[in-house]
Design a protein around this motif. Structure first.
Motif, PDB file in Angstrom:
ATOM      1  N   GLU A 428       0.810  -1.213   0.000  1.00 26.75           N
ATOM      2  CA  GLU A 428       0.000   0.000   0.000  1.00 26.75           C
ATOM      3  C   GLU A 428       0.844   1.264   0.000  1.00 26.75           C
ATOM      4  O   GLU A 428       0.578   2.197  -0.753  1.00 26.75           O
ATOM      5  CB  GLU A 428      -0.937  -0.007   1.217  1.00 26.75           C
ATOM      6  N   THR A 429       1.889   1.309   0.809  1.00 26.04           N
ATOM      7  CA  THR A 429       2.685   2.536   0.893  1.00 26.04           C
ATOM      8  C   THR A 429       3.526   2.757  -0.362  1.00 26.04           C
ATOM      9  O   THR A 429       3.957   3.883  -0.616  1.00 26.04           O
ATOM     10  CB  THR A 429       3.599   2.509   2.130  1.00 26.04           C
ATOM     11  N   ASN A 430       3.755   1.705  -1.140  1.00 29.02           N
ATOM     12  CA  ASN A 430       4.519   1.851  -2.386  1.00 29.02           C
ATOM     13  C   ASN A 430       3.668   1.502  -3.600  1.00 29.02           C
ATOM     14  O   ASN A 430       4.184   1.041  -4.619  1.00 29.02           O
ATOM     15  CB  ASN A 430       5.760   0.956  -2.350  1.00 29.02           C
ATOM     16  N   SER A 431       2.370   1.728  -3.485  1.00 25.74           N
ATOM     17  CA  SER A 431       1.469   1.337  -4.567  1.00 25.74           C
ATOM     18  C   SER A 431       1.758   2.074  -5.868  1.00 25.74           C
ATOM     19  O   SER A 431       1.440   1.570  -6.944  1.00 25.74           O
ATOM     20  CB  SER A 431       0.017   1.589  -4.143  1.00 25.74           C
ATOM     21  N   ALA A 432       2.381   3.246  -5.780  1.00 20.93           N
ATOM     22  CA  ALA A 432       2.650   4.018  -6.999  1.00 20.93           C
ATOM     23  C   ALA A 432       3.728   3.372  -7.861  1.00 20.93           C
ATOM     24  O   ALA A 432       3.751   3.573  -9.081  1.00 20.93           O
ATOM     25  CB  ALA A 432       3.059   5.444  -6.636  1.00 20.93           C
ATOM     26  N   VAL A 433       4.619   2.594  -7.251  1.00 24.54           N
ATOM     27  CA  VAL A 433       5.735   2.028  -8.024  1.00 24.54           C
ATOM     28  C   VAL A 433       5.632   0.509  -8.156  1.00 24.54           C
ATOM     29  O   VAL A 433       6.380  -0.092  -8.929  1.00 24.54           O
ATOM     30  CB  VAL A 433       7.093   2.394  -7.377  1.00 24.54           C
ATOM     31  N   LEU A 434       4.720  -0.131  -7.402  1.00 24.75           N
ATOM     32  CA  LEU A 434       4.582  -1.576  -7.485  1.00 24.75           C
ATOM     33  C   LEU A 434       3.488  -1.950  -8.480  1.00 24.75           C
ATOM     34  O   LEU A 434       2.550  -1.177  -8.695  1.00 24.75           O
ATOM     35  CB  LEU A 434       4.251  -2.156  -6.112  1.00 24.75           C
ATOM     36  N   PRO A 435       3.580  -3.142  -9.062  1.00 25.61           N
ATOM     37  CA  PRO A 435       2.497  -3.586  -9.955  1.00 25.61           C
ATOM     38  C   PRO A 435       1.199  -3.786  -9.182  1.00 25.61           C
ATOM     39  O   PRO A 435       1.195  -3.922  -7.956  1.00 25.61           O
ATOM     40  CB  PRO A 435       3.018  -4.930 -10.503  1.00 25.61           C
ATOM     41  N   ARG A 436       0.098  -3.802  -9.906  1.00 24.37           N
ATOM     42  CA  ARG A 436      -1.194  -4.128  -9.307  1.00 24.37           C
ATOM     43  C   ARG A 436      -1.343  -5.642  -9.376  1.00 24.37           C
ATOM     44  O   ARG A 436      -1.714  -6.202 -10.403  1.00 24.37           O
ATOM     45  CB  ARG A 436      -2.310  -3.446 -10.094  1.00 24.37           C
ATOM     46  N   PHE A 437      -1.041  -6.322  -8.282  1.00 20.11           N
ATOM     47  CA  PHE A 437      -0.976  -7.782  -8.294  1.00 20.11           C
ATOM     48  C   PHE A 437      -2.371  -8.395  -8.271  1.00 20.11           C
ATOM     49  O   PHE A 437      -3.314  -7.860  -7.704  1.00 20.11           O
ATOM     50  CB  PHE A 437      -0.188  -8.289  -7.088  1.00 20.11           C
ATOM     51  N   ASP A 438      -2.463  -9.577  -8.894  1.00 18.78           N
ATOM     52  CA  ASP A 438      -3.648 -10.422  -8.821  1.00 18.78           C
ATOM     53  C   ASP A 438      -3.366 -11.477  -7.753  1.00 18.78           C
ATOM     54  O   ASP A 438      -2.404 -12.225  -7.847  1.00 18.78           O
ATOM     55  CB  ASP A 438      -3.893 -11.075 -10.186  1.00 18.78           C
ATOM     56  N   TYR A 439      -4.233 -11.543  -6.714  1.00 19.00           N
ATOM     57  CA  TYR A 439      -4.004 -12.473  -5.607  1.00 19.00           C
ATOM     58  C   TYR A 439      -4.770 -13.779  -5.779  1.00 19.00           C
ATOM     59  O   TYR A 439      -4.576 -14.705  -4.982  1.00 19.00           O
ATOM     60  CB  TYR A 439      -4.417 -11.829  -4.278  1.00 19.00           C
ATOM     61  N   GLY A 440      -5.628 -13.846  -6.778  1.00 17.60           N
ATOM     62  CA  GLY A 440      -6.466 -15.025  -6.930  1.00 17.60           C
ATOM     63  C   GLY A 440      -6.020 -15.990  -8.006  1.00 17.60           C
ATOM     64  O   GLY A 440      -6.435 -17.145  -8.003  1.00 17.60           O
ATOM     65  N   PHE A 441      -5.181 -15.544  -8.944  1.00 17.12           N
ATOM     66  CA  PHE A 441      -4.797 -16.399 -10.067  1.00 17.12           C
ATOM     67  C   PHE A 441      -3.923 -17.556  -9.611  1.00 17.12           C
ATOM     68  O   PHE A 441      -4.046 -18.679 -10.103  1.00 17.12           O
ATOM     69  CB  PHE A 441      -4.076 -15.557 -11.122  1.00 17.12           C
ATOM     70  N   PHE A 442      -3.016 -17.280  -8.663  1.00  9.74           N
ATOM     71  CA  PHE A 442      -2.221 -18.302  -7.990  1.00  9.74           C
ATOM     72  C   PHE A 442      -2.382 -18.064  -6.494  1.00  9.74           C
ATOM     73  O   PHE A 442      -1.628 -17.296  -5.900  1.00  9.74           O
ATOM     74  CB  PHE A 442      -0.739 -18.219  -8.384  1.00  9.74           C
ATOM     75  N   ASP A 534      13.564  -9.650  -1.067  1.00  5.84           N
ATOM     76  CA  ASP A 534      13.057  -9.267   0.250  1.00  5.84           C
ATOM     77  C   ASP A 534      12.418  -7.892   0.121  1.00  5.84           C
ATOM     78  O   ASP A 534      12.562  -7.208  -0.903  1.00  5.84           O
ATOM     79  CB  ASP A 534      14.156  -9.279   1.318  1.00  5.84           C
ATOM     80  N   LEU A 535      11.697  -7.473   1.151  1.00  2.00           N
ATOM     81  CA  LEU A 535      10.923  -6.234   1.048  1.00  2.00           C
ATOM     82  C   LEU A 535      11.795  -4.994   0.989  1.00  2.00           C
ATOM     83  O   LEU A 535      11.315  -3.926   0.609  1.00  2.00           O
ATOM     84  CB  LEU A 535       9.941  -6.128   2.226  1.00  2.00           C
ATOM     85  N   ASP A 536      13.055  -5.118   1.361  1.00  2.00           N
ATOM     86  CA  ASP A 536      13.951  -3.960   1.279  1.00  2.00           C
ATOM     87  C   ASP A 536      14.403  -3.691  -0.149  1.00  2.00           C
ATOM     88  O   ASP A 536      14.714  -2.551  -0.508  1.00  2.00           O
ATOM     89  CB  ASP A 536      15.184  -4.187   2.164  1.00  2.00           C
ATOM     90  N   SER A 537      14.439  -4.743  -0.968  1.00  2.00           N
ATOM     91  CA  SER A 537      15.030  -4.570  -2.290  1.00  2.00           C
ATOM     92  C   SER A 537      14.081  -4.838  -3.442  1.00  2.00           C
ATOM     93  O   SER A 537      14.428  -4.569  -4.595  1.00  2.00           O
ATOM     94  CB  SER A 537      16.238  -5.515  -2.419  1.00  2.00           C
ATOM     95  N   TRP A 538      12.893  -5.348  -3.173  1.00  2.00           N
ATOM     96  CA  TRP A 538      12.098  -5.856  -4.287  1.00  2.00           C
ATOM     97  C   TRP A 538      11.577  -4.754  -5.197  1.00  2.00           C
ATOM     98  O   TRP A 538      11.343  -4.970  -6.378  1.00  2.00           O
ATOM     99  CB  TRP A 538      10.978  -6.768  -3.776  1.00  2.00           C
ATOM    100  N   LYS A 539      11.428  -3.511  -4.663  1.00  3.00           N
ATOM    101  CA  LYS A 539      10.934  -2.410  -5.517  1.00  3.00           C
ATOM    102  C   LYS A 539      11.917  -2.163  -6.658  1.00  3.00           C
ATOM    103  O   LYS A 539      11.519  -1.977  -7.804  1.00  3.00           O
ATOM    104  CB  LYS A 539      10.745  -1.147  -4.688  1.00  3.00           C
ATOM    105  N   ASP A 540      13.206  -2.148  -6.343  1.00  2.00           N
ATOM    106  CA  ASP A 540      14.213  -1.912  -7.376  1.00  2.00           C
ATOM    107  C   ASP A 540      14.239  -3.048  -8.395  1.00  2.00           C
ATOM    108  O   ASP A 540      14.371  -2.824  -9.598  1.00  2.00           O
ATOM    109  CB  ASP A 540      15.597  -1.762  -6.734  1.00  2.00           C
ATOM    110  N   TYR A 541      14.061  -4.281  -7.892  1.00  4.59           N
ATOM    111  CA  TYR A 541      14.098  -5.431  -8.780  1.00  4.59           C
ATOM    112  C   TYR A 541      12.909  -5.431  -9.734  1.00  4.59           C
ATOM    113  O   TYR A 541      13.045  -5.709 -10.927  1.00  4.59           O
ATOM    114  CB  TYR A 541      14.116  -6.716  -7.953  1.00  4.59           C
ATOM    115  N   LEU A 542      11.740  -5.095  -9.189  1.00  8.14           N
ATOM    116  CA  LEU A 542      10.539  -5.115 -10.023  1.00  8.14           C
ATOM    117  C   LEU A 542      10.535  -3.965 -11.013  1.00  8.14           C
ATOM    118  O   LEU A 542       9.909  -4.042 -12.057  1.00  8.14           O
ATOM    119  CB  LEU A 542       9.286  -5.068  -9.141  1.00  8.14           C
TER     120      LEU A 542
END
Length: 542
Positions: A428-442, A534-542
């Motif tokens: 939520e706090t990084n919703s502007a830079v993270l993808p909009r994930f689908d939680y139901g497909f998997f 991990d949550l510290d680095s995943w924004k840069d990776y994505l």
């Protein structure tokens, strides 16, 4: 749309509260089985063109014509047909079986919840009701429906029929509901077990009918008697549901005169503070007015009116209640600054949030991701529950899609919820830079549909045995992960509570190795192609 009365009775079923609230009674009408079985009006529409032929085939004299505009006409016609069949020499049970066959209740598998089954296995409304039952949020459940969709939903979250308890040796914490007992008018209540919820079915049940029980309430006369001619223990238990507990009624028009009279008669005995909420897209001016009069409630206080075909419909309302419950449970284990943020989210969820709104993704996160995540943590030894001693791993089946570990269990440190909250906070706090994930497909994973990137969260704090293959297997080999051919990229996301000790690189490698063994499409699941995040680095990776 009428206001959601923000949300007086709903507060009694959401989030952990100390002391526990007086749990409401839940009453389900025919509208809760919409799209799953024919509604009474649809049954009348099916029978009316064939009424004369049906009566001729049964060898009875002509009955009064069915009036499809009168909701009670089905019961009137059934009563006439019932009496005529008895005149022919049929027993009451035989006559009812004949009528049930005419209505196709015993032959159409939809009544036994064996067809028209949603891919998920249950509708959202039944699933949420069952999960809240597991968490001891309902005093009792009343169903006016012949079908067993509610019972199937209860079993899907781990609440089994009470007759199965003799075969169950594993123990679960006392706050978890383990069984349900289904009552029909011909039975007495068998148990007062604290881990059992009673499902009252005053109109009867198709399972009981198929098992040889003649309780299949069809006529107006039977309806009038089904609550008044019971043994004192049963009668007192039924009255307690509505005098000592508030009522949430959903999908029910309150058109039955016998129930209107029943609630009116109980009015002088109702405890102070008991109240009423009716969830119905089509409020019944007459029936609901009589119900409100019995509870001394104004319309704005009592009526929650979902939309029929748009957002929010009845399923959306129950998913909203579930989301509020989940947020309340996360708030209870959160520390600052997360606690203040969760409180703000709860404020925003004072009314349902549309799927495309800023917080709308949380509805799917709670419904699709959280339950699977909690089972993964338990199965891998990262989360323990106790009944004196730790409960055994086989006490909670982890292969079922919706097997439910209560979110409000607060008698042990909830590292699983704390780690999940870290993920939700990050999303939520990084919703502007993270993808909009689908939680139901998997289920249990995050799916980036645009990049076709599967991210599998795993518990990554230094506790528990290293048994990741056994923990991952029910997740990855579930039929709900059947779309693995669409994956083009896989990552593992290590989650942990705040300030916990991270796992070693060897443990990370073990998770990666075991996942590569289970994913069937080796081209994207080779050991070298699965990344660790991990949550510290995943924004840069994505």
């Amino acid at each position: 749309m009428m206001p959601f009365s923000s949300p007086h009775l709903f507060e009694a079923v959401v989030g952990p509260t100390l002391p526990p609230p007086i749990r409401p009674t839940l009453l389900l009408g025919a509208g809760m089985s919409f799209s799953l079985v024919p509604l009474p009006s649809q049954l009348m529409g099916l029978i009316q063109p064939r009424q004369q032929q049906i009566e001729k085939d049964l060898g009875v004299k002509p009955c009064g014509p069915i009036d499809t505009t009168d909701p009670l006409s089905l019961y009137v016609w059934s009563g006439e047909l019932f009496e005529s069949l008895k005149v022919l020499g049929l027993t009451e049970f035989e006559a009812k079986r004949k009528i049930a066959e005419v209505l196709r209740v015993t032959s159409d598998p939809c009544w036994s919840a064996k067809t028209r089954i949603p891919l998920r296995g249950s509708t959202a409304r039944h699933r949420v009701i069952a999960r809240l039952a597991r968490e001891r949020r309902w005093h009792s459940i009343w169903s006016l429906n012949w079908d067993v969709w509610l019972e199937r939903a209860l079993a899907s979250v781990g609440v089994e029929h009470y007759k199965n308890n003799r075969n169950s040796s594993a123990t679960l914490p006392q706050g978890w509901i383990r069984w349900y007992e289904s009552w029909v008018p011909s039975k007495v209540i068998q148990t007062t077990d604290q881990q059992t919820v009673i499902v009252y079915k005053p109109h009867g049940c198709v399972d009981s009918l198929l098992d040889g029980d003649g309780t299949f309430v069809l006529t107006q006369e039977e309806l009038a008697r089904c609550l008044t001619e019971q043994p004192p223990l049963v009668e007192n238990s039924m009255k307690l549901c509505f005098t000592q507990h508030s009522l949430i009624a959903t999908g029910w028009s309150a058109s039955e005169p016998y129930l209107q009279e029943f609630f009116s008669q109980l009015k002088p005995f109702r405890s102070a503070g008991t109240s009423l909420t009716v969830i119905d897209p089509f409020p019944n001016d007459k029936g609901h007015a009589k119900l409100r009069e019995a509870y001394d409630c104004e319309i704005v206080q009592a009526i929650c009116k979902p939309e029929a075909d748009e957002f929010p419909n009845t399923d959306d309302v129950f998913l909203w209640i579930q989301t509020r419950h989940g947020l309340g449970c996360l708030q209870a284990i959160a520390i600052e600054p997360q606690r203040a943020v969760v409180s703000a989210w709860l404020d925003q969820f004072s009314t349902p949030q549309a799927p495309d709104s800023q917080l709308g993704h949380m509805v799917g996160w709670f419904d699709n991701f959280l339950a699977v995540w909690l089972r993964l943590c338990f199965n891998n030894g990262h989360q323990k529950f106790f009944t004196g001693l730790p409960i055994r791993p086989d006490a909670i089946p982890t292969h079922r899609r919706d097997e439910h570990i209560p979110w409000d269990e607060q008698n042990t440190a909830r590292n699983d919820l704390s780690a999940a909250l870290n993920l939700l906070y990050e999303l939520e706090t990084n919703s502007a830079v993270l993808p909009r994930f689908d939680y139901g497909f998997f289920p249990g994973a995050l799916w980036d549909r645009d990049e076709r990137h599967l991210i599998v969260p795993v518990p990554a704090w230094a506790e528990g045995a290293t048994q990741s293959l056994a923990a991952l297997k029910p997740l990855v080999e579930s039929r709900h992960w059947a779309n693995q051919g669409q994956i083009r990229k896989i990552s593992i996301l290590g989650l942990a509570p705040l300030a916990s000790k991270a796992v070693s690189e060897d443990v990370q490698l073990n998770w990666t190795y075991e996942l590569s063994r289970l994913i069937h499409f080796a081209g994207v699941a080779t050991l070298g192609r699965i990344g660790w995040l991990d949550l510290d680095s995943w924004k840069d990776y994505l």
